[in-house]
Design an enzyme around this catalytic site. Structure first.
Site, PDB file in Angstrom:
ATOM      1  N   ASP A 157     -10.462  -3.335   0.945  1.00 27.94           N
ATOM      2  CA  ASP A 157     -11.657  -2.647   1.596  1.00 27.94           C
ATOM      3  C   ASP A 157     -13.104  -3.373   1.053  1.00 27.94           C
ATOM      4  OD1 ASP A 157     -13.090   0.135   1.931  1.00 27.94           O
ATOM      5  OD2 ASP A 157     -13.914  -0.518   0.108  1.00 27.94           O
TER       6      ASP A 157
ATOM      7  N   ARG B 295     -25.930 -12.281  34.751  1.00 26.26           N
ATOM      8  CA  ARG B 295     -26.314 -11.249  35.112  1.00 26.26           C
ATOM      9  C   ARG B 295     -27.958 -11.089  35.241  1.00 26.26           C
ATOM     10  NH1 ARG B 295     -24.906  -6.214  37.373  1.00 26.26           N
ATOM     11  NH2 ARG B 295     -26.204  -4.420  36.390  1.00 26.26           N
TER      12      ARG B 295
ATOM     13  N   GLY C 238       2.869  -2.570   8.414  1.00 28.26           N
ATOM     14  CA  GLY C 238       3.096  -3.325   9.712  1.00 28.26           C
ATOM     15  C   GLY C 238       4.735  -3.763   9.632  1.00 28.26           C
TER      16      GLY C 238
ATOM     17  N   GLU D 173      -6.168  -5.635   3.899  1.00 23.45           N
ATOM     18  CA  GLU D 173      -6.374  -6.951   2.945  1.00 23.45           C
ATOM     19  C   GLU D 173      -7.478  -6.680   1.874  1.00 23.45           C
ATOM     20  OE1 GLU D 173      -4.884  -9.791   2.029  1.00 23.45           O
ATOM     21  OE2 GLU D 173      -3.108  -9.328   3.102  1.00 23.45           O
TER      22      GLU D 173
ATOM     23  N   THR E 234       0.746  -1.026   0.087  1.00 21.68           N
ATOM     24  CA  THR E 234      -0.115   0.127   0.005  1.00 21.68           C
ATOM     25  C   THR E 234       0.699   1.221  -0.007  1.00 21.68           C
ATOM     26  OG1 THR E 234      -1.850  -1.104   1.034  1.00 21.68           O
ATOM     27  CG2 THR E 234      -1.909   1.235   1.348  1.00 21.68           C
TER      28      THR E 234
ATOM     29  N   THR F 107     -11.012  -2.936   6.505  1.00 19.06           N
ATOM     30  CA  THR F 107     -10.290  -2.078   5.617  1.00 19.06           C
ATOM     31  C   THR F 107      -8.993  -2.855   4.945  1.00 19.06           C
ATOM     32  OG1 THR F 107     -10.932  -0.141   6.547  1.00 19.06           O
ATOM     33  CG2 THR F 107      -8.920  -0.082   5.304  1.00 19.06           C
TER      34      THR F 107
END
Lengths: 660, 660
Positions: free
Chosen positions: A447, A332, A199, A445, A160, A443
């Site tokens: 959109d 709960r 990344g 890998e 990208t 988003t």
């Protein structure tokens, strides 16, 4: 309505001897059996993971800052690798298993722990390692893969760019062959050519698999990938490489995303990953694939596993959220029963059942569909390119599942967060970090909106063309030449489904809401009709002049999404049916049949408008579908704990203070 | 399709002289006029805010840790108060404006800046200050309000307990009168009685308005509120008070939420906020309201402003997100037009228009409806209890708007995040923090699912009863006595809407998709039919035995939500129509009419299933509605910038790196 949760294995009248209730952290017999069914042929691998991975391995503290989260993710990744995990996808010769499907299953399991760690390893082993493995040749494998596996060679997947995310073919980075020195020069010619959201780039990466336009002797051969050193061993940036830290994100704080810019960086010729095309010893470009487009999409196609992982990982996050919210809802209480005085469990409220159970049903449906997709990935990998149509179908399926599962996961985690009220908003209860981390799965890998359009395109082309062989105008024009009616190919369990449909067709008057044959008919009808309608519109758009072409095709966009979604729903239903077929235990089978009913009716209810609009159902049936969704949700709520146990997360991984 | 954004004021053929394009940060003439229209009678106040509040005042750095964010929120609150802001709701005699509606408008503006700061002040001035102002008497006002306004008396609104959030009547904290010393003793008798999620508790609060069961001479008089010191001036916890820090949350890091437990803490008698009930000098309980239930709901009713603020604040967050995503979509390009080669702006894609424009239309609709609600709040406040039906209608409206606006806000901010792709996930672009902060708006000031049921209940009762006067079984039984058909009362602009409906009724055959009278008919029809269906079901449920009562009423829950939503949609449409009526400028009016068309058709499309199922529309019309939503979205996309300018956020408050 009873307010006790009971494991039907212990109280079925026809059933077995009552089993003792499992201790904390132990799984009920029904839960165990559901787990086995949903794991399918990945059960052994997944069970091994559950048996060996502790909370300490995979649970991140949601309060950690960026730096701490990053350090933790790197350290945990290395530690898991040292214990033999995370490398299933690598060649057996190097210590992996060489099995693509297993590597996805491993990714799914890791995502039940922590998504930062999952994506950290996804970048290192899946994307960076996958690029080398799939696009490189022997020298690259020998040189880079061992270090990639053990994390001594940390790497980025530098695709990208700031200017181009979805439109990979328009990347601006150049990889220019320099015959004088027999090198390539990697360059970012403009500010928008800067690699972004990468990344491993901001802190840990030493290498990058860089995507760029390959220029040889003045000719652009399209996007190729080169191995570029971005940091020295002491982690200072390599010469000519400018690295930016993108810092704080909406989630995934453990992943160090950054930017990379290259200023005429030179690399030896052999660092180009040249499996599908490269420069030979004579300095001439050569490739077995003549068409640049076909070459590009063949290369991208080999990277399909990343997309499959993202869909599966998002689904894991949703499974985890459902496990937390459902367990909480059985404990709960709030408000008293009118006239009685006892406080009511959250899960006994109709609205609460409606929030959780249909999503649990979807979790099962998507789980079975993921198993099919993983099998398909392995078949295509094993076929090694010998079945191009199967490859294209896999790519389309991967895109479809990624878009649908990530959308569902984000919505579902949010529902779970809200279903836990104020407690759901406290970080210590595990839901908000999950929501924040999973967000970007919509988003990266690909959109989701773009992916669904690619799916529609390949459906229109009947997988005859690779995506890149035709732009949308080409698709529209080709559609114009397509004839007649669409024949949907069943994707799995063909014989079973044929039988179900035939049986429903023979007795249409008695078609029950829970008739599986009728469900399949409705799902198929919606897909076929939507697709045919799209084809008609595209045919018309294909005739527009060049100037009007964009406007004409643009007007089909929403229809493309609708067709892709209808297709995906049908494929998922078929996978669920096939999954149930494979289950031996009659009791578990009967539970899964009800879960599948709830999945099918939930999807039909979501598409009620379409079904009425196209006269597939009448008003009476439409109302009956909604009622049946509520009734089934109520009925299955008595099995809620075994059902979420079946989703496969160890209780200790949930890391939720409200469950302690 | 044109790819230039144009401000119609500058290029309308019939229009004015072309205005110069506004400089960065300046607003176009159409944007300015839309702002004025949407601000309505709050324009001067809101414009003053825009003129005086800078980014430095209200923009928070999303990367700050908990401690820094908390310090910043406190400091900014104090600084804004010093400059005369945030205290509009307090009595004029003390330096406020004494205007409830203005205080909501101020809250909406602050929420366009930062939600942590908004909630910090919302707790301090709105909830804590509001409790003193509304439930206290003169001594409390004189003693506590000046310090509350200037933040020297920092305070908590200690209502919610760990065990009871939505069910306030079941709180366990006790406030026991001790005649011997003429004191009250405040106590948390159980672990679940601990006050939880209390803003201002973890770090800054010195006082708390504590909700608990008032016990006088052995009799429980129901929930009352007492002023309790929780920290000394040096911020050490007061004796008998145990304070917990709930630490990290899914968002709103600037708000210090914590827990409070009281161990037999004694306070002087006068510290009970005794406007609606207290202990007199003789040590005897006295109240002007005989019924405990009525007393409780009267007290809660005076606190309705908080709920109104939360809906408005969430809508502000969505407006901000839409401003960011829309501006980005006019700048960002991706993929080339087939055959042409130029890259296409995101906003020119049909799918992108479909994501943003219908939500912009909703932002306008909800904005006009908020204005109506604020007017209504002021009228009820001015009436000072003389019109109980109006009070109950206001409470119902506030609950309805809170539930619908917060749901929409969370969904819309998410759509905007995704519409900005990877950039949307980077904290520096402003969307992820917005999403995280707004998340809990769905939960606090009343869980949305619970609120919608309250709305349905008051609709069933025609605002004849306060919520508390009847439990659901009582409601069901009372419904059984209700007769005949529902007459919907128009909430605003009655004459105009009557005329529109009459005109549509006269020419049903020609009913255009953009006929406002037809829209109103459809919205009213859906509300009336859903409500009547619910009444029928509730009548049946009211006849169930005590044992079966819960199950019978529980089966009506989803119908209650549907009725409440249908009602809210109709009220919003009416407010939009009234808002347009008040606009003088014919050009702006014509734009708003299209925006209202898009709002109405979007809601009709969302409810297409219902409309078809109940034969309000046929297939042809259903398809035409969807097409019209797309067409209107495309048409209005040419006005996208003025439209988001009209939403009222100063560009500098957006704090989004991608817009710089």
């Amino acid at each position: 309505m009873t307010t006790t949760t009971h494991d039907a294995h212990t109280d079925t009248p026809a059933g077995r001897a009552p089993a003792p209730r499992p201790a904390a952290g132990r799984v009920s017999p029904t839960g165990e059996a559901l787990r086995r069914a949903l794991d399918g042929r990945y059960h052994d691998l997944k069970q091994r993971w559950r048996d060996t991975i502790s909370a300490a391995d995979v649970v991140r503290d949601p309060t950690w800052d960026l730096e701490t989260a990053r350090e933790w993710a790197l350290a945990q990744m290395v530690s898991l690798v040292e214990r033999g995990h995370l490398v299933a996808g690598f060649p057996a010769a190097l210590g992996g298993i060489g099995n693509q499907a297993d590597s996805v299953a491993q990714f799914e399991m890791l995502a039940l722990g922590d998504l930062s760690l999952t994506i950290k390893s996804g970048v290192q082993h899946g994307l960076f390692g996958g690029a080398i493995n799939n696009l490189g040749t022997q020298w690259h494998h020998e040189t880079y893969l061992p270090g990639t596996m053990d994390c001594s060679i940390t790497g980025c997947f530098a695709m990208t760019e700031l200017g181009h995310g979805s439109d990979v073919q328009s990347l601006e980075t150049t990889i220019t062959y320099l015959p004088d020195t027999d090198e390539f020069e990697v360059d970012s010619p403009t500010p928008t050519a800067r690699k972004a959201y990468i990344g491993n780039a901001a802190k840990d990466g030493k290498w990058a698999a860089v995507f760029g336009q390959l220029l040889v002797a003045g000719e652009n051969q399209g996007v190729h990938v080169a191995m570029v050193r971005i940091r020295e061993e002491d982690l200072t940036p390599a010469a000519g490489v400018t690295i930016g830290d993108q810092g704080h994100k909406g989630g995934l704080l453990g992943v160090d995303n950054g930017t990379l810019a290259f200023d005429h960086v030179r690399i030896p010729r052999r660092q180009l990953l040249n499996r599908y095309g490269g420069v030979n010893d004579e300095g001439v470009y050569e490739s077995a694939i003549a068409s640049k487009n076909a070459r590009f999409f063949t290369m991208l196609g080999t990277l399909v596993r990343g997309r499959i992982c993202v869909g599966g990982g998002a689904a894991s996050a949703a499974r985890k959220a459902l496990s937390i919210a459902t367990r909480y809802a059985t404990k709960r209480t709030q408000f008293r029963a009118p006239g009685l005085g006892e406080e009511i469990r959250l899960l006994d409220y109709q609205t609460h059942q409606r929030k959780l159970l249909p999503n649990i049903a979807k979790a099962y449906a998507y789980g079975f569909a993921m198993n099919e997709l993983m099998d398909q990935l392995q078949r295509v990998t094993d076929a090694a390119g010998s079945d191009p149509k199967a490859s294209r179908e896999l790519e389309s399926r991967a895109a479809a599942m990624k878009a649908v599962l990530t959308r569902w996961a984000n919505d579902t985690i949010q529902v779970c967060r809200e279903a836990c009220g104020g407690a759901g908003y406290m970080s210590e209860n595990g839901l908000t970090m999950l929501r924040q981390d999973a967000d970007v799965f919509a988003t990266f890998e690909g959109d989701n909106t773009v992916l669904l359009q690619l799916v529609a395109k390949s459906l229109l082309q009947g997988y005859k063309q690779t995506w890149g062989d035709m732009d949308l105008r080409g698709t529209a024009q080709a559609t114009a030449r397509m004839v007649g009616e669409t024949v949907l190919e069943r994707t799995t369990a063909r014989a079973v489904i044929d039988r179900l449909v035939a049986s429903a067709a023979r007795r249409p008057e008695s078609a029950q809401l829970t008739s599986r044959g009728w469900h399949v008919q409705m799902f198929e009808d919606r897909e076929r009709h939507t697709l045919e309608g799209l084809a008609k519109r595209m045919r018309a758009a294909g005739k527009a002049s060049t100037e009007d072409s964009f406007t004409a095709i643009n007007a089909c966009q929403e229809h493309m999404l609708a067709a892709a979604r209808a297709h995906t729903d049908r494929v998922v239903l078929e996978a669920f049916i096939a999954g149930i077929e494979a289950v031996g235990d009659p009791y578990v089978k009967s539970v899964l049949i009800q879960v599948c009913d709830l999945y099918a009716l939930t999807v039909l209810e979501e598409n009620k408008g379409w079904l009425l609009e196209h006269e597939r159902i009448d008003s009476t049936r439409a109302k009956a579908i909604s009622q049946q969704v509520l009734d089934l949700s109520a009925r299955l709520s008595h099995q809620a704990i075994p059902l979420v146990e079946g989703l496969g997360a160890n209780e200790e991984w949930l890391n939720s203070a409200i469950l302690r």
